[in-house]
Scaffold this motif. Structure first.
Motif, PDB file in Angstrom:
ATOM      1  N   ASP A 747       0.814  -1.215   0.000  1.00 25.78           N
ATOM      2  CA  ASP A 747       0.000   0.000   0.000  1.00 25.78           C
ATOM      3  C   ASP A 747       0.850   1.268   0.000  1.00 25.78           C
ATOM      4  OD1 ASP A 747      -1.593  -2.196   0.675  1.00 25.78           O
ATOM      5  OD2 ASP A 747      -3.030  -0.953   1.745  1.00 25.78           O
ATOM      6  N   ALA A 748       1.923   1.272   0.780  1.00 21.69           N
ATOM      7  CA  ALA A 748       2.754   2.475   0.898  1.00 21.69           C
ATOM      8  C   ALA A 748       3.340   2.878  -0.446  1.00 21.69           C
ATOM      9  CB  ALA A 748       3.870   2.241   1.914  1.00 21.69           C
ATOM     10  N   TYR A 749       3.710   1.914  -1.275  1.00 22.30           N
ATOM     11  CA  TYR A 749       4.298   2.231  -2.587  1.00 22.30           C
ATOM     12  C   TYR A 749       3.224   2.780  -3.525  1.00 22.30           C
ATOM     13  CZ  TYR A 749       7.466  -1.095  -0.420  1.00 22.30           C
ATOM     14  OH  TYR A 749       8.268  -1.763   0.468  1.00 22.30           O
ATOM     15  N   ILE A 750       2.007   2.265  -3.405  1.00 23.43           N
ATOM     16  CA  ILE A 750       0.909   2.758  -4.246  1.00 23.43           C
ATOM     17  C   ILE A 750       0.557   4.187  -3.863  1.00 23.43           C
ATOM     18  CG2 ILE A 750      -1.472   2.333  -4.943  1.00 23.43           C
ATOM     19  CD1 ILE A 750      -0.969  -0.645  -4.195  1.00 23.43           C
ATOM     20  N   ASN A 751       0.484   4.452  -2.572  1.00 31.31           N
ATOM     21  CA  ASN A 751       0.163   5.814  -2.122  1.00 31.31           C
ATOM     22  C   ASN A 751       1.263   6.801  -2.500  1.00 31.31           C
ATOM     23  OD1 ASN A 751      -2.322   5.129  -0.971  1.00 31.31           O
ATOM     24  ND2 ASN A 751      -1.337   4.419   0.907  1.00 31.31           N
ATOM     25  N   ALA A 752       2.510   6.339  -2.478  1.00 33.15           N
ATOM     26  CA  ALA A 752       3.606   7.215  -2.909  1.00 33.15           C
ATOM     27  C   ALA A 752       3.479   7.552  -4.384  1.00 33.15           C
ATOM     28  CB  ALA A 752       4.948   6.548  -2.624  1.00 33.15           C
ATOM     29  N   CYS A 754       0.644   7.667  -6.015  1.00 31.14           N
ATOM     30  CA  CYS A 754      -0.471   8.610  -6.125  1.00 31.14           C
ATOM     31  C   CYS A 754      -0.029  10.028  -5.757  1.00 31.14           C
ATOM     32  CB  CYS A 754      -1.619   8.167  -5.233  1.00 31.14           C
ATOM     33  SG  CYS A 754      -2.447   6.661  -5.796  1.00 31.14           S
ATOM     34  N   ALA A 755       0.811  10.136  -4.727  1.00 30.56           N
ATOM     35  CA  ALA A 755       1.295  11.457  -4.317  1.00 30.56           C
ATOM     36  C   ALA A 755       2.121  12.094  -5.419  1.00 30.56           C
ATOM     37  CB  ALA A 755       2.101  11.334  -3.028  1.00 30.56           C
ATOM     38  N   ARG A 756       2.942  11.300  -6.092  1.00 27.43           N
ATOM     39  CA  ARG A 756       3.773  11.842  -7.175  1.00 27.43           C
ATOM     40  C   ARG A 756       2.914  12.298  -8.347  1.00 27.43           C
ATOM     41  NH1 ARG A 756       7.012   7.255  -5.989  1.00 27.43           N
ATOM     42  NH2 ARG A 756       6.209   6.191  -7.866  1.00 27.43           N
ATOM     43  N   GLU A 757       1.833  11.561  -8.610  1.00 31.23           N
ATOM     44  CA  GLU A 757       0.999  11.880  -9.789  1.00 31.23           C
ATOM     45  C   GLU A 757      -0.206  12.732  -9.443  1.00 31.23           C
ATOM     46  OE1 GLU A 757      -0.009   8.389 -11.980  1.00 31.23           O
ATOM     47  OE2 GLU A 757       2.078   7.732 -12.213  1.00 31.23           O
ATOM     48  N   GLY A 758      -0.346  13.111  -8.166  1.00 29.24           N
ATOM     49  CA  GLY A 758      -1.440  13.977  -7.772  1.00 29.24           C
ATOM     50  C   GLY A 758      -2.805  13.317  -7.777  1.00 29.24           C
ATOM     51  N   ILE A 759      -2.867  12.016  -7.597  1.00 32.12           N
ATOM     52  CA  ILE A 759      -4.140  11.288  -7.559  1.00 32.12           C
ATOM     53  C   ILE A 759      -4.657  11.309  -6.136  1.00 32.12           C
ATOM     54  CG2 ILE A 759      -5.279   9.078  -8.002  1.00 32.12           C
ATOM     55  CD1 ILE A 759      -3.042   8.461  -9.991  1.00 32.12           C
ATOM     56  N   GLU A 763      -5.490   6.576  -0.464  1.00 32.22           N
ATOM     57  CA  GLU A 763      -5.389   6.035   0.890  1.00 32.22           C
ATOM     58  C   GLU A 763      -6.717   5.513   1.413  1.00 32.22           C
ATOM     59  OE1 GLU A 763      -3.538   8.802   3.473  1.00 32.22           O
ATOM     60  OE2 GLU A 763      -1.592   8.695   2.464  1.00 32.22           O
ATOM     61  N   ASP A 764      -7.818   5.938   0.795  1.00 35.71           N
ATOM     62  CA  ASP A 764      -9.107   5.382   1.190  1.00 35.71           C
ATOM     63  C   ASP A 764      -9.221   3.921   0.767  1.00 35.71           C
ATOM     64  OD1 ASP A 764      -9.810   7.833   2.200  1.00 35.71           O
ATOM     65  OD2 ASP A 764     -10.885   8.466   0.392  1.00 35.71           O
ATOM     66  N   ILE A 765      -8.483   3.525  -0.264  1.00 40.35           N
ATOM     67  CA  ILE A 765      -8.486   2.125  -0.726  1.00 40.35           C
ATOM     68  C   ILE A 765      -7.306   1.392  -0.112  1.00 40.35           C
ATOM     69  CG2 ILE A 765      -8.436   0.601  -2.732  1.00 40.35           C
ATOM     70  CD1 ILE A 765      -9.400   2.997  -4.412  1.00 40.35           C
ATOM     71  N   TYR A 766      -6.131   1.943  -0.347  1.00 37.81           N
ATOM     72  CA  TYR A 766      -4.891   1.298   0.104  1.00 37.81           C
ATOM     73  C   TYR A 766      -4.479   1.925   1.433  1.00 37.81           C
ATOM     74  CZ  TYR A 766      -4.878  -0.575  -4.614  1.00 37.81           C
ATOM     75  OH  TYR A 766      -5.224  -1.224  -5.770  1.00 37.81           O
ATOM     76  N   PHE A 767      -5.098   1.434   2.510  1.00 38.87           N
ATOM     77  CA  PHE A 767      -4.952   2.077   3.812  1.00 38.87           C
ATOM     78  C   PHE A 767      -3.732   1.600   4.587  1.00 38.87           C
ATOM     79  CE2 PHE A 767      -7.464  -1.720   4.575  1.00 38.87           C
ATOM     80  CZ  PHE A 767      -6.894  -2.262   5.711  1.00 38.87           C
ATOM     81  N   GLY A 768      -2.953   0.696   4.027  1.00 37.90           N
ATOM     82  CA  GLY A 768      -1.752   0.209   4.694  1.00 37.90           C
ATOM     83  C   GLY A 768      -1.648  -1.286   4.723  1.00 37.90           C
ATOM     84  N   SER A 795      -6.684  -1.886 -13.499  1.00 41.14           N
ATOM     85  CA  SER A 795      -5.597  -1.924 -12.521  1.00 41.14           C
ATOM     86  C   SER A 795      -4.260  -1.794 -13.226  1.00 41.14           C
ATOM     87  CB  SER A 795      -5.639  -3.235 -11.738  1.00 41.14           C
ATOM     88  OG  SER A 795      -6.831  -3.323 -11.007  1.00 41.14           O
ATOM     89  N   ARG A 796      -3.416  -0.967 -12.687  1.00 43.10           N
ATOM     90  CA  ARG A 796      -2.093  -0.738 -13.266  1.00 43.10           C
ATOM     91  C   ARG A 796      -1.112  -1.850 -12.892  1.00 43.10           C
ATOM     92  NH1 ARG A 796       0.107   5.412 -12.661  1.00 43.10           N
ATOM     93  NH2 ARG A 796      -1.847   6.593 -12.988  1.00 43.10           N
ATOM     94  N   ILE A 797      -0.064  -1.958 -13.677  1.00 44.05           N
ATOM     95  CA  ILE A 797       1.151  -2.684 -13.304  1.00 44.05           C
ATOM     96  C   ILE A 797       2.215  -1.643 -13.004  1.00 44.05           C
ATOM     97  CG2 ILE A 797       2.991  -4.217 -14.094  1.00 44.05           C
ATOM     98  CD1 ILE A 797       0.938  -5.646 -15.817  1.00 44.05           C
ATOM     99  N   ILE A 798       2.805  -1.721 -11.814  1.00 47.34           N
ATOM    100  CA  ILE A 798       3.826  -0.737 -11.444  1.00 47.34           C
ATOM    101  C   ILE A 798       5.092  -1.475 -11.022  1.00 47.34           C
ATOM    102  CG2 ILE A 798       2.050   0.887 -10.701  1.00 47.34           C
ATOM    103  CD1 ILE A 798       2.937   0.369  -7.817  1.00 47.34           C
ATOM    104  N   THR A 799       6.197  -0.756 -11.078  1.00 51.70           N
ATOM    105  CA  THR A 799       7.489  -1.287 -10.648  1.00 51.70           C
ATOM    106  C   THR A 799       8.082  -0.366  -9.591  1.00 51.70           C
ATOM    107  OG1 THR A 799       7.946  -2.377 -12.750  1.00 51.70           O
ATOM    108  CG2 THR A 799       9.833  -1.901 -11.347  1.00 51.70           C
ATOM    109  N   VAL A 800       8.548  -0.967  -8.517  1.00 49.75           N
ATOM    110  CA  VAL A 800       9.213  -0.237  -7.439  1.00 49.75           C
ATOM    111  C   VAL A 800      10.627  -0.793  -7.347  1.00 49.75           C
ATOM    112  CG1 VAL A 800       9.147   0.403  -5.010  1.00 49.75           C
ATOM    113  CG2 VAL A 800       7.008  -0.031  -6.242  1.00 49.75           C
ATOM    114  N   SER A 801      11.620   0.081  -7.402  1.00 47.88           N
ATOM    115  CA  SER A 801      13.003  -0.384  -7.351  1.00 47.88           C
ATOM    116  C   SER A 801      13.319  -0.962  -5.979  1.00 47.88           C
ATOM    117  CB  SER A 801      13.976   0.751  -7.673  1.00 47.88           C
ATOM    118  OG  SER A 801      14.003   1.689  -6.611  1.00 47.88           O
TER     119      SER A 801
END
Length: 1020
Positions: A747-752, A754-759, A763-768, A795-801
């Protein structure tokens, strides 16, 4: 002169450095033999040999007849140009061997074939008329007879025991774990939070959930948790082999050890045996009380009586064996923190049977069936430790375990260079927890800092149904040929289909926990304010999986001094979710195996050996079980005047206002709209929702770049035989984890993102704790989101280093130096032992977690959130720097045998568990982080438990009276000196509030106190 030697070959119980002790030797170079290439097998051994004349020359064309002493099966072979012969994949036991060669006297001897070994022998024949030769003729001594040689083709380390011989000679617990713990590098697991860990072995630094168990080739490992296996009566076993390392490509799905058992079979002789065993409170001491348990009230009674019957249906062709065991077990124990006194009773019988058929020469079929079904009924009463008063009203819990198991196997030798085998079987197991009244809730109170159970009528939180079924089939082939030396190539397939019906539901529909607010309260409740947590949890359904493998391995005798083994195993794993979609699919995982065995002098008494192996373990099916949860927490303030708690049920008479995000802005664990099914209003933003009851998409449950858990192992050893009976050796083992698959909250990576892209609204969905997936900590993470982001439809596919994840790679390294010796039992006395100095260090114990007793294989809490991984590097829970083991027996006089078993080991390392001071997600797990009073405490860095020593003694007396059959009376005294070493200490340094836990460092478990087991064996 001529010396004719009729030797009784002694069966060694050591593999590795003590394997040489199977020899009763004579000092004659003419008895030395070349190696014969061989591989290992789950249920059989291989008889190999070389035939020589008394002049030392090899004899080609000699006729060799081999007949099973037990079942009469006969094989006829002829020695090759180099005087060797081989009879592969035959049942273990004694064989009568007759060797004929033109111009030589016929030689008749008896030899022993061991499990998994290439049992190699030299047969030396006297020239015809040599018996009457003048002994003064050149002073030559002609040695005639048989001698067992060293198996120079084997790199596996561990232990092999004949169960009947072991129980005659050594005091040992009547379980497969007790036998496993005789092996070097094996130590008992342990957990202050789960006593079941202490009943399972940790091998070579691995966790107790990384072993594989087999019975007659059937995998009986618990694939729900991978901890332990089905429970089989000790008398059903014939041989137990513990592979602690260096195993070839045929064996896999284990990072610790492979425990391989073979059951008894019928013979040409009708046999019946009766066995009895008893231990009770009048024969046992008690441990000191701990702050958790009133050990002074512990009482046990274990009684079993066993009937064995076996014999021929058609002599030399068809045989039966059956075993029935009756059991009457009872245990009583009291919990101080749980305010409970429990009585467990079980009396279910066990049944097992085996049929063997020798179809015709070189072809046989084996069919095995056993039923491990059993039920334990627990009655739990209230208990007041201060007054010692035990209540009179009980609540009942029923535990159902076991199931039916069967396996069939065919083995056929078609030529002297080709043998094939095939097996099919089913392993069923059950682990159900059924409350006496499922309508009653479990209620607990943690406001004092320790957990207290308030529901006197309900002791368990959930009702749980777990039924597992493993169906397997395998096929193997053994091919022998000579190209630049002798080769034995073994290859095959090994497939398993897994199915598990696993459901769990909170008793009474809800669990209740009374809490009080604190400065770092996750719900934002002010310090001192009481509130109650109400948990709704309904999980599971039917989940399936599949494990597939193929392998090939070549055991190559380069020359008389060097054997090289090269192999590869390819494993594939798949697991589904509740909808039947594959949530994990890991194909084509290649595991190399390589080894060598070298005789540096050519004298067949020294051996240098080494091996490399990569091992994989399959992912557990837990991921699929947790793919459709209805699982959420809701919270309610205490009503005016505080909670009015029912003294029997523990339930509150009334609930106060529901704690919502609006009423408590400090609510930081991500409340969402409450699903239907709770105590409060549906739809209110007030609940911690981990699952709303819908099945998660399979593709979002694992990283798209996931690799399975694997380990590399390196072994180097040297062994030497001293005289006829002694051997010793030293082995260096190093193991290290590669990739590790574990569950991670993303969840933390998804919220990060969203913060970068201004969505807005992520956090209402991915609460932790909304999306967990199986991934490889410390690597780049590529995955599909569980739900679309706000404003999106897919649903997106994302990559976190790897750097962005904040995790380091899971690490576990084990290095152990083993010194071991054996003095083979010669009818008077025998002794063997080992000393292991080792280090087990890292940030990951393994697929299960001793810290909190968690058996969610591959889904422990360690990598759920980044904060939980802080300070985890250090000495691991299964680290024991020093282990000393000695066991043996002494025949005082005919009919009286004494045995002893000594174990000494250093303590277990501890750190400090507390509340994470800065990571809110980790802090929500309570006392689970490696911080105490806000200060980081690396794993294993604070203190060790004390050294423990344990001496067991046994007496075996054969009654010298005129009775049908042989009657042996037995007595075993365990922990003779009643040592009270502390084996588990309390590692929690914080209370849930963050205050100091006054019980930190106190003992929670001791060595098993002194007790006696008496019994008898009456064989007809």
């Amino acid at each position: 002169m001529t010396l004719n030697i009729k030797q009784l070959l002694l069966h060694s119980t050591m593999i590795g450095s003590a394997a040489l002790m199977a020899v009763v030797a004579v000092p004659a170079v003419t008895l030395l033999m070349p190696t014969v290439a061989a591989a290992q097998d789950y249920t059989n051994g291989t008889l190999a040999g070389v035939v020589r004349g008394s002049d030392g020359m090899v004899l080609s064309g000699a006729a060799v007849t081999v007949r099973s002493a037990a079942q009469g099966a006969t094989r006829n072979v002829t020695t090759g140009a180099n005087g060797t012969f081989r009879i592969p994949l035959i049942p273990t036991g004694r064989y009568d061997v007759v060797v004929d060669a033109p111009g030589y006297e016929t030689l008749s001897e008896q030899v022993v074939v061991s499990l998994g070994d290439s049992s190699s022998f030299t047969f030396t024949l006297a020239a015809q008329g040599a018996a009457g030769a003048d002994s003064s003729n050149l002073g030559e001594i002609v040695v005639v007879g048989v001698r067992q040689g060293v198996d120079f083709t084997r790199t596996t380390t561990g232990l092999t025991v004949d169960v009947e011989e072991l129980t005659k000679q050594v005091p040992v617990g009547r379980s497969i774990t007790a036998v496993t713990l005789l092996a070097p590098t094996a130590t008992a697991g342990g957990s202050a939070a789960n006593s079941a860990f202490a009943g399972q072995p940790s091998i070579g630094g691995a966790s107790v959930g990384e072993n594989a168990f087999y019975v007659n080739g059937l995998n009986t490992t618990n694939f729900d948790t991978y901890v332990g296996s089905v429970t089989v009566p000790f008398d059903f076993y014939k041989t137990i082999e513990v592979k602690t390392g260096g195993y070839p490509a045929e064996f896999g799905r284990a990072l610790g050890g492979v425990i391989n058992a073979v059951t008894k079979s019928g013979t040409n002789e009708f046999k019946m045996a009766l066995h009895g065993n008893y231990t009770g409170s009048e024969l046992e001491e008690t441990s000191p009380d701990t702050f958790q348990s009133a050990n002074r009230l512990t009482e046990t009674r274990q009684a079993d009586y066993t009937l064995e019957l076996g014999g021929p249906i058609i002599r030399d062709r068809l045989f039966f064996y059956g075993l029935a065991q009756g059991r009457d077990n009872e245990s009583r124990f009291a919990s101080i923190t749980g305010n409970s006194y429990s009585v467990d009773k079980s009396d279910d019988p066990f049944y097992g049977a085996k049929v063997d058929a020798n179809l015709f020469e070189g072809h046989r079929v084996e069919l095995t069936y056993f039923d491990t079904t059993r039920e334990t009924e627990r009655n739990t009463y209230t208990f007041n430790n201060r007054t010692g008063v035990i209540g009179t009203t009980s609540n009942k819990t029923t535990f159902q375990q076991g199931g039916e198991n069967y396996v069939g196997r065919y083995t056929g030798s078609f030529t002297d260079w080709l043998t094939v085998s095939a097996a099919y079987g089913v392993n069923e197991d059950t682990n159900n927890t059924l409350p006496g009244d499922p309508s009653l809730s479990l209620v607990q109170d943690v406001r004092s800092g320790t957990t207290q159970r308030l529901s006197t009528t309900q002791a368990t939180g959930s009702q749980s149904i777990i039924d597992t079924r493993r169906e397997f089939y395998r096929a193997d082939a053994d091919v022998y040929f000579s190209i630049f030396g002798d080769h034995h190539v073994r290859f095959g397939i090994d497939n398993e289909k897994l199915e598990e019906f696993k459901v769990s539901r909170r008793n009474g529909g809800f669990n209740y926990i009374y809490r009080t607010g604190s400065a770092n309260d996750a719900r934002g409740v002010v310090p001192g304010q009481d509130y109650v947590q109400v948990t709704v949890g309904t999980f599971g359904g039917t989940i399936k999986g599949e494990n597939r493998a193929w392998y090939i391995q070549d055991s190559w005798d380069v020359n008389d001094q060097l054997n090289v083994q090269v192999g590869v195993r390819n494993d594939s794993f798949a697991a589904e979710n509740l909808a039947g979609d594959k949530s994990v699919e890991l194909n084509d995982n290649y595991a190399m195996r390589a080894g060598f065995s070298y005789d540096p002098t050519g004298n067949r008494v020294d051996r240098i050996f080494g091996s490399y192996g990569r091992y994989f373990v399959p992912p557990a099916l837990n991921l699929g079980f947790r793919s459709g949860d209805l699982f959420f927490n809701e919270y309610f303030n205490a009503p005016a005047g505080g909670f009015q708690i029912d003294p029997v049920t523990g339930l509150p008479a009334a609930l106060g206002s529901q704690i919502t995000l609006a009423s408590n802005p400090g609510y930081r664990t991500g409340p969402s709209a409450c699903p239907a099914g709770g105590r409060g209003a549906t739809g209110v933003v007030a609940c911690e929702v981990n699952g709303n009851g819908s099945v998660e998409p399979a593709i979002s449950k694992s990283a798209l770049n996931l690799d399975p858990t694997s380990e590399d192992e390196f072994v180097l050893g040297y062994e030497r035989q001293f005289g006829d009976l002694w051997s010793a050796g030293v082995t260096l083992t190093h193991r290290r984890l590669n990739n590790t698959s574990e569950d991670i909250a993303v969840d933390a990576y998804i919220n990060a993102l969203c913060a970068r892209e201004g969505i807005v609204g992520c956090e209402d969905i991915y609460f932790g704790d909304y999306q967990y997936l199986i991934a490889n900590p410390g690597r780049d993470l590529t995955f599909r989101l569980r739900d679309p982001l706000p404003g999106e439809t897919t649903s997106r596919i994302i990559t976190v280093s790897a750097q962005e994840t904040g995790y380091v790679k899971a690490v576990r390294e084990y290095t152990g130096l083993t010194f071991q010796f054996e003095r083979a039992f010669d009818g008077k006395w025998g002794l063997q032992g080992s000393y292991v100095v080792s280090k087990n260090i890292g940030n990951y114990e393994g697929t299960v977690l001793s810290d909190n007793g968690q058996t969610d294989a591959g889904s422990t809490i360690l990598f759920d959130h980044v904060g939980l991984a802080d300070n985890q590097y250090g000495l691991l829970p299964n680290h024991r720097a020093h282990q000393i083991k000695l066991f043996g027996s002494y025949q005082v006089f005919d009919g009286l045998l004494l045995g002893a078993n000594l174990r000494v080991q250093s303590g277990k390392p501890y750190g400090c568990l507390g509340v994470h001071p800065t990571d809110a997600d980790a802090a929500a797990y309570g006392v689970s982080s490696r911080f105490c009073q806000g200060i980081g405490v690396p794993r294993g860095s604070r203190f060790n438990s004390e050294w423990t020593g344990n001496l067991d003694l046994s007496v075996r007396y054969t009654v010298p009276v005129s009775l049908p059959g042989d009657l042996v009376l037995r007595a075993d005294i365990f922990n003779v000196f009643n040592e009270k070493g502390q084996t588990e200490l309390y590692e929690q340094g914080d209370l849930a509030s963050g205050a100091v836990d006054p019980n930190y460092g106190r003992p929670v478990a001791y060595q098993q106190p002194r007790f006696m087991r008496v019994g008898f064996d009456w064989a007809f």
